[in-house]
Design a protein around this motif. Sequence first.
Motif, PDB file in Angstrom:
ATOM      1  N   MET A  74       0.840  -1.195   0.000  1.00 40.40           N
ATOM      2  CA  MET A  74       0.000   0.000   0.000  1.00 40.40           C
ATOM      3  C   MET A  74       0.878   1.248   0.000  1.00 40.40           C
ATOM      4  SD  MET A  74      -2.966   1.031   2.785  1.00 40.40           S
ATOM      5  CE  MET A  74      -4.047  -0.322   2.375  1.00 40.40           C
ATOM      6  N   ASP A  75       0.378   2.328  -0.535  1.00 36.36           N
ATOM      7  CA  ASP A  75       1.082   3.603  -0.567  1.00 36.36           C
ATOM      8  C   ASP A  75       1.408   4.071   0.855  1.00 36.36           C
ATOM      9  OD1 ASP A  75       1.745   6.236  -2.080  1.00 36.36           O
ATOM     10  OD2 ASP A  75       0.375   6.855  -0.467  1.00 36.36           O
ATOM     11  N   LYS A  76       2.600   4.652   1.058  1.00 35.82           N
ATOM     12  CA  LYS A  76       3.067   5.045   2.396  1.00 35.82           C
ATOM     13  C   LYS A  76       2.138   6.040   3.083  1.00 35.82           C
ATOM     14  CE  LYS A  76       8.027   4.156   1.951  1.00 35.82           C
ATOM     15  NZ  LYS A  76       9.383   4.769   1.991  1.00 35.82           N
ATOM     16  N   ASP A  77       1.661   7.022   2.328  1.00 36.65           N
ATOM     17  CA  ASP A  77       0.770   8.021   2.918  1.00 36.65           C
ATOM     18  C   ASP A  77      -0.532   7.376   3.383  1.00 36.65           C
ATOM     19  OD1 ASP A  77       2.584  10.028   2.528  1.00 36.65           O
ATOM     20  OD2 ASP A  77       1.758  10.657   0.589  1.00 36.65           O
ATOM     21  N   LYS A  78      -1.027   6.432   2.589  1.00 35.11           N
ATOM     22  CA  LYS A  78      -2.272   5.753   2.953  1.00 35.11           C
ATOM     23  C   LYS A  78      -2.048   4.870   4.186  1.00 35.11           C
ATOM     24  CE  LYS A  78      -6.417   3.802   1.391  1.00 35.11           C
ATOM     25  NZ  LYS A  78      -6.996   2.914   0.415  1.00 35.11           N
ATOM     26  N   ILE A  79      -0.874   4.230   4.228  1.00 33.31           N
ATOM     27  CA  ILE A  79      -0.541   3.407   5.398  1.00 33.31           C
ATOM     28  C   ILE A  79      -0.564   4.267   6.654  1.00 33.31           C
ATOM     29  CG2 ILE A  79       1.330   2.174   6.567  1.00 33.31           C
ATOM     30  CD1 ILE A  79       2.108   0.976   3.881  1.00 33.31           C
ATOM     31  N   LYS A  80       0.102   5.421   6.585  1.00 36.60           N
ATOM     32  CA  LYS A  80       0.161   6.324   7.742  1.00 36.60           C
ATOM     33  C   LYS A  80      -1.247   6.724   8.190  1.00 36.60           C
ATOM     34  CE  LYS A  80       2.480  10.582   9.273  1.00 36.60           C
ATOM     35  NZ  LYS A  80       1.324  11.357   9.730  1.00 36.60           N
ATOM     36  N   LYS A  81      -2.092   7.037   7.222  1.00 38.55           N
ATOM     37  CA  LYS A  81      -3.453   7.460   7.524  1.00 38.55           C
ATOM     38  C   LYS A  81      -4.245   6.330   8.195  1.00 38.55           C
ATOM     39  CE  LYS A  81      -7.612   9.265   5.258  1.00 38.55           C
ATOM     40  NZ  LYS A  81      -8.234   9.625   3.957  1.00 38.55           N
ATOM     41  N   GLU A  82      -4.138   5.114   7.657  1.00 38.88           N
ATOM     42  CA  GLU A  82      -4.895   3.976   8.190  1.00 38.88           C
ATOM     43  C   GLU A  82      -4.396   3.575   9.575  1.00 38.88           C
ATOM     44  OE1 GLU A  82      -7.587   2.624   6.957  1.00 38.88           O
ATOM     45  OE2 GLU A  82      -7.554   3.903   5.186  1.00 38.88           O
ATOM     46  N   VAL A  83      -3.074   3.606   9.774  1.00 41.37           N
ATOM     47  CA  VAL A  83      -2.510   3.244  11.081  1.00 41.37           C
ATOM     48  C   VAL A  83      -2.939   4.244  12.144  1.00 41.37           C
ATOM     49  CG1 VAL A  83      -0.362   3.033  12.412  1.00 41.37           C
ATOM     50  CG2 VAL A  83      -0.538   1.958  10.162  1.00 41.37           C
ATOM     51  N   GLU A  84      -2.855   5.519  11.835  1.00 31.56           N
ATOM     52  CA  GLU A  84      -3.242   6.549  12.803  1.00 31.56           C
ATOM     53  C   GLU A  84      -4.735   6.471  13.129  1.00 31.56           C
ATOM     54  OE1 GLU A  84      -1.863  10.218  11.129  1.00 31.56           O
ATOM     55  OE2 GLU A  84       0.202   9.930  11.868  1.00 31.56           O
ATOM     56  N   LYS A  85      -5.531   6.134  12.123  1.00 28.05           N
ATOM     57  CA  LYS A  85      -6.979   6.025  12.330  1.00 28.05           C
ATOM     58  C   LYS A  85      -7.310   4.907  13.310  1.00 28.05           C
ATOM     59  CE  LYS A  85     -11.261   5.155   9.763  1.00 28.05           C
ATOM     60  NZ  LYS A  85     -11.840   4.842   8.425  1.00 28.05           N
ATOM     61  N   VAL A  86      -6.727   3.721  13.115  1.00 25.02           N
ATOM     62  CA  VAL A  86      -7.033   2.588  13.995  1.00 25.02           C
ATOM     63  C   VAL A  86      -6.379   2.777  15.362  1.00 25.02           C
ATOM     64  CG1 VAL A  86      -5.122   1.039  13.365  1.00 25.02           C
ATOM     65  CG2 VAL A  86      -7.318   0.070  14.005  1.00 25.02           C
ATOM     66  N   ALA A  87      -5.223   3.435  15.399  1.00 21.38           N
ATOM     67  CA  ALA A  87      -4.549   3.702  16.676  1.00 21.38           C
ATOM     68  C   ALA A  87      -5.367   4.661  17.534  1.00 21.38           C
ATOM     69  CB  ALA A  87      -3.152   4.271  16.426  1.00 21.38           C
ATOM     70  N   GLU A  88      -5.969   5.654  16.887  1.00 22.28           N
ATOM     71  CA  GLU A  88      -6.823   6.595  17.618  1.00 22.28           C
ATOM     72  C   GLU A  88      -8.074   5.887  18.143  1.00 22.28           C
ATOM     73  OE1 GLU A  88      -8.785  11.042  17.059  1.00 22.28           O
ATOM     74  OE2 GLU A  88      -7.618  10.136  15.440  1.00 22.28           O
ATOM     75  N   MET A  89      -8.624   4.981  17.335  1.00 24.72           N
ATOM     76  CA  MET A  89      -9.811   4.233  17.721  1.00 24.72           C
ATOM     77  C   MET A  89      -9.549   3.406  18.980  1.00 24.72           C
ATOM     78  SD  MET A  89     -11.802   1.417  15.367  1.00 24.72           S
ATOM     79  CE  MET A  89     -11.670   2.484  13.939  1.00 24.72           C
ATOM     80  N   LEU A  90      -8.312   2.877  19.096  1.00 27.04           N
ATOM     81  CA  LEU A  90      -7.962   2.020  20.229  1.00 27.04           C
ATOM     82  C   LEU A  90      -7.178   2.766  21.313  1.00 27.04           C
ATOM     83  CD1 LEU A  90      -7.140  -1.096  18.096  1.00 27.04           C
ATOM     84  CD2 LEU A  90      -8.788  -1.070  19.949  1.00 27.04           C
ATOM     85  N   ASN A  91      -7.089   4.100  21.168  1.00 27.68           N
ATOM     86  CA  ASN A  91      -6.455   4.946  22.186  1.00 27.68           C
ATOM     87  C   ASN A  91      -4.983   4.590  22.417  1.00 27.68           C
ATOM     88  OD1 ASN A  91      -6.551   7.104  23.978  1.00 27.68           O
ATOM     89  ND2 ASN A  91      -7.071   5.792  25.729  1.00 27.68           N
ATOM     90  N   ILE A  92      -4.259   4.337  21.336  1.00 27.32           N
ATOM     91  CA  ILE A  92      -2.817   4.032  21.453  1.00 27.32           C
ATOM     92  C   ILE A  92      -1.996   4.926  20.525  1.00 27.32           C
ATOM     93  CG2 ILE A  92      -2.996   1.634  22.251  1.00 27.32           C
ATOM     94  CD1 ILE A  92      -2.694   0.747  19.319  1.00 27.32           C
ATOM     95  N   LYS A  93      -2.580   6.048  20.098  1.00 26.99           N
ATOM     96  CA  LYS A  93      -1.882   6.916  19.148  1.00 26.99           C
ATOM     97  C   LYS A  93      -0.587   7.479  19.737  1.00 26.99           C
ATOM     98  CE  LYS A  93      -2.970  10.329  15.594  1.00 26.99           C
ATOM     99  NZ  LYS A  93      -3.984  11.256  15.060  1.00 26.99           N
ATOM    100  N   ASP A  94      -0.564   7.665  21.051  1.00 33.13           N
ATOM    101  CA  ASP A  94       0.632   8.208  21.699  1.00 33.13           C
ATOM    102  C   ASP A  94       1.720   7.154  21.896  1.00 33.13           C
ATOM    103  OD1 ASP A  94      -1.009   6.879  23.511  1.00 33.13           O
ATOM    104  OD2 ASP A  94      -0.201   7.990  25.227  1.00 33.13           O
ATOM    105  N   LEU A  95       1.453   5.907  21.497  1.00 34.79           N
ATOM    106  CA  LEU A  95       2.427   4.819  21.676  1.00 34.79           C
ATOM    107  C   LEU A  95       3.080   4.394  20.364  1.00 34.79           C
ATOM    108  CD1 LEU A  95       0.338   2.515  24.053  1.00 34.79           C
ATOM    109  CD2 LEU A  95       2.088   4.165  24.710  1.00 34.79           C
ATOM    110  N   LEU A  96       2.787   5.093  19.272  1.00 36.05           N
ATOM    111  CA  LEU A  96       3.206   4.625  17.952  1.00 36.05           C
ATOM    112  C   LEU A  96       4.722   4.522  17.790  1.00 36.05           C
ATOM    113  CD1 LEU A  96       0.628   6.440  15.616  1.00 36.05           C
ATOM    114  CD2 LEU A  96       0.711   4.021  16.262  1.00 36.05           C
TER     115      LEU A  96
END
Length: 372
Positions: free
Chosen positions: A114-136
């Motif tokens: 997958m494109d890098k920008d799209k990967i970043k977007k999808e990872v941040e989206k699911v990380a925010e959903m699970l409240n782990i965005k500050d642990l990336l």
Amino acid sequence: MNLRLINLSKIFYSIRGKIKAVNNVNLEIQAGEFFVILGPSGCGKSTLLNLIAGLEKPTSGEIYFGENLIASKEKNVFIPPKDRNIAMVFQNYALYPHLSVFENIAFPLKIQKMDKDKIKKEVEKVAEMLNIKDLLTARPAELSGGQKQRVAIARALVRKPSVFLLDEPLSNLDAQLRISARAEIKSLQKELGITTIYVTHDQVEAMSLGKRIAVMRDGKIEQVGTPEELYKNPKNIFIAQFIGRIPMNLFVVDVVEDKSSAYGLIKDLKIKIPDEKRHLIKDKKIVIGIRPEDLFINPEKADYVFLGETKLVESWGREKLIYVKFGEYNFKILSKDEIFEKKIKIGFNQKNLYFFENIESRNQICMGLTIS
């Protein structure tokens, strides 16, 4: 995505000989359903999940995802795991220790190129959903058990699977964290609407999570139903013992009959056996069950009353678990009452009784604490 398992079996061969880990299982799981497979260790529940995932090939039977046949030895069909659009979370989380949280979550998307920008977007989206965005930026070694569990779920969800499989994912968490993690998983599944199959040996976990539950024993499905159905209408002694915070009181008792009625004898109590249950009487015996929460101390009114001897009291916070002896019978009682005498009056009602055929040996029935 709905799933159908038709006459599904899996046989292993070992130094112990032939082991039928999954024995002619038939199941239908609805699209978007949170379905739980519950059973004791060694009952075949994880093997069943592995068959659905494609980590094992069935010895016989068929697996359908929607209308698509994905596994059948007889028809020489086997769709590999990578083509099933499933995601799986294991008990040990299986995170890559040398990768950051971001890289762990992004891994399945990188495999898909997958494109890098799209990967970043999808990872941040699911990380925010699970409240782990500050642990990336953290590594797995820096995380707590609960955080690792969230990362594993995020990695599974980021690929947007049609079927989400969880194999005892909370077993490594402490009791308090398991409660909050259960709530998070249930809320997340409801929000995403992904067909989810959850394997556990913990009946409290199963009852709190599952829309429906399949209870397994020795490779077979014993009963399928909602938590309420399994609790109120257990099909057999095994289900009666396995479902419920505290195992049901079960007693093999002698039966006396007259022209019109039949009674089970618990010491000097004559318990009426309903006419529709009389077919369960075998060799003048029947199994009578009652749940600990359906026994009352010093009842004002009850269908049956007896004087029991208190042997042990366990504190469960607001409730007490009391072990009471009545003749040769040992009862467990769950009560909010605070004061107990050595001799206490116990009552219960006919409507709360369960009746089973005595087809299992006395040793297989939970007869209560052995006390003298």
